[in-house]
Design a protein around this motif. Structure first.
Motif, mmCIF file in Angstrom:
data_model
loop_
_atom_site.group_PDB
_atom_site.id
_atom_site.type_symbol
_atom_site.label_atom_id
_atom_site.label_comp_id
_atom_site.label_asym_id
_atom_site.label_seq_id
_atom_site.Cartn_x
_atom_site.Cartn_y
_atom_site.Cartn_z
ATOM 1 N N ALA A 26 -6.305 6.211 1.872
ATOM 2 C CA ALA A 26 -6.184 5.256 2.989
ATOM 3 C C ALA A 26 -4.715 4.941 3.273
ATOM 4 O O ALA A 26 -4.314 4.814 4.439
ATOM 5 C CB ALA A 26 -6.956 3.976 2.668
ATOM 6 N N LEU A 27 -3.921 4.852 2.221
ATOM 7 C CA LEU A 27 -2.499 4.558 2.420
ATOM 8 C C LEU A 27 -1.815 5.712 3.152
ATOM 9 O O LEU A 27 -0.985 5.500 4.040
ATOM 10 C CB LEU A 27 -1.825 4.291 1.070
ATOM 11 N N ILE A 61 -2.683 5.431 6.761
ATOM 12 C CA ILE A 61 -1.945 4.334 7.405
ATOM 13 C C ILE A 61 -0.524 4.790 7.730
ATOM 14 O O ILE A 61 -0.006 4.560 8.823
ATOM 15 C CB ILE A 61 -1.926 3.075 6.501
ATOM 16 N N VAL A 120 -5.856 0.297 -0.462
ATOM 17 C CA VAL A 120 -4.582 0.877 0.005
ATOM 18 C C VAL A 120 -3.573 0.964 -1.146
ATOM 19 O O VAL A 120 -2.363 0.843 -0.935
ATOM 20 C CB VAL A 120 -4.000 0.074 1.194
ATOM 21 N N ARG A 128 2.787 -4.847 3.413
ATOM 22 C CA ARG A 128 1.644 -5.505 4.073
ATOM 23 C C ARG A 128 2.097 -6.434 5.193
ATOM 24 O O ARG A 128 1.420 -6.573 6.214
ATOM 25 C CB ARG A 128 0.826 -6.289 3.046
ATOM 26 N N LEU A 141 2.430 -0.465 -0.036
ATOM 27 C CA LEU A 141 2.376 -0.759 1.395
ATOM 28 C C LEU A 141 3.127 -2.056 1.702
ATOM 29 O O LEU A 141 2.981 -3.051 0.997
ATOM 30 C CB LEU A 141 0.896 -0.912 1.800
ATOM 31 N N VAL A 149 -9.420 1.335 6.708
ATOM 32 C CA VAL A 149 -9.557 0.551 5.465
ATOM 33 C C VAL A 149 -11.018 0.181 5.148
ATOM 34 O O VAL A 149 -11.439 0.227 3.996
ATOM 35 C CB VAL A 149 -8.680 -0.727 5.535
#
Ligand code: ATP
Length: 209
Positions: free
Chosen positions: A45-46, A49, A39, A66, A64, A87
């Motif tokens: 992937a980020l 998300i 990520v 988290r 991110l 992920v």
């Protein structure tokens, strides 16, 4: 190349054991590091998300948040599984890539895949052995409270959100007792490593005949 998994609940001593195994010559691959890489700023992937869970999870510097994401999926199975679907494939890809690199560099390497959520993620990797760092929840609670400044309630909630000791023990080939004094645990780690390394050395012969 021989790959083993090292797993265990939060505060069970995985990092401590992995450090020792690195000193003994193991190549450490850390699933948590790969999960962060998956990520990274600007990664696909980020972006997924952010699209699924909200753009405000991306901080001003592009990283991110988290903690906020963790709070969002904590106790929400559907959200957690949606996050895993984004992920996990990326983590798998990175893991495969790293294993290939290690193999190319040293075909005789003994690889330790530190994978805290092995039971939970049902990752289905091909391991020679699964090692489990094992200490009662009460011991781990104390470590999280004393060593990391968590509240007792938070420590308990974190432990409860993971697989149970029983579930981890069920998949263990080797159970490392991390409730013992540290030097005893390290002695056990050394002995298991010597056994594994010895078996790995003998393996080619047994395969040839
Ligand atoms: P996390 O899942 O949060 O990353 P972890 O499983 O990697 O945790 P460690 O970071 O290794 O766990 O923390 C375990 C702590 O317990 C360390 O501070 C370590 O020094 C301490 N400890 C005390 N006795 C032992 C033991 N016998 N074996 C392993 N760790 C021990």
């Amino acid at each position: 190349m021989v790959t083993i998994a090292l797993t265990g609940g939060i505060g069970s001593g995985k990092t401590t054991i992995a450090k020792r195994l690195a000193e003994l010559g193991g190549v450490i691959l850390d699933a948590d590091v790969f999960a962060r890489e998956a990520v990274a700023v600007g990664s696909p992937a980020l972006r997924q998300i952010s699209a699924r869970f909200g753009e405000d999870l991306i901080q001003a510097d592009g990283t991110l948040d988290r903690q906020a994401l963790g709070a969002l999926v904590f106790g929400d199975d559907e959200a957690r599984s949606a996050l895993n679907d984004i992920v996990h494939p990326e983590v798998r890809r990175i893991t495969g890539e790293r294993l290939e690199e290690v193999l190319a560099e040293d075909p005789t390497a003994l690889v330790v895949h530190v994978i805290p959520l092995l039971v939970e993620s049902k990752s289905n990797y091909d391991y020679e052995e699964i090692w489990v760092a094992d200490a009662p929840a009460s011991v781990r609670e104390e470590r999280l409270v004393e060593g990391r400044g968590m509240s007792l309630a938070e420590a308990r909630a974190r432990i409860a959100s993971q697989a149970s000791d029983e579930e981890r023990r069920r998949i263990a080939d080797v159970l490392i007792d991390t409730s013992a004094p540290l030097d005893e645990t390290l002695e056990q780690v050394d002995a298991e490593w010597r056994r594994l390394a010895g078996a790995a050395l003998r393996a080619p012969e047994t395969q040839t005949y």
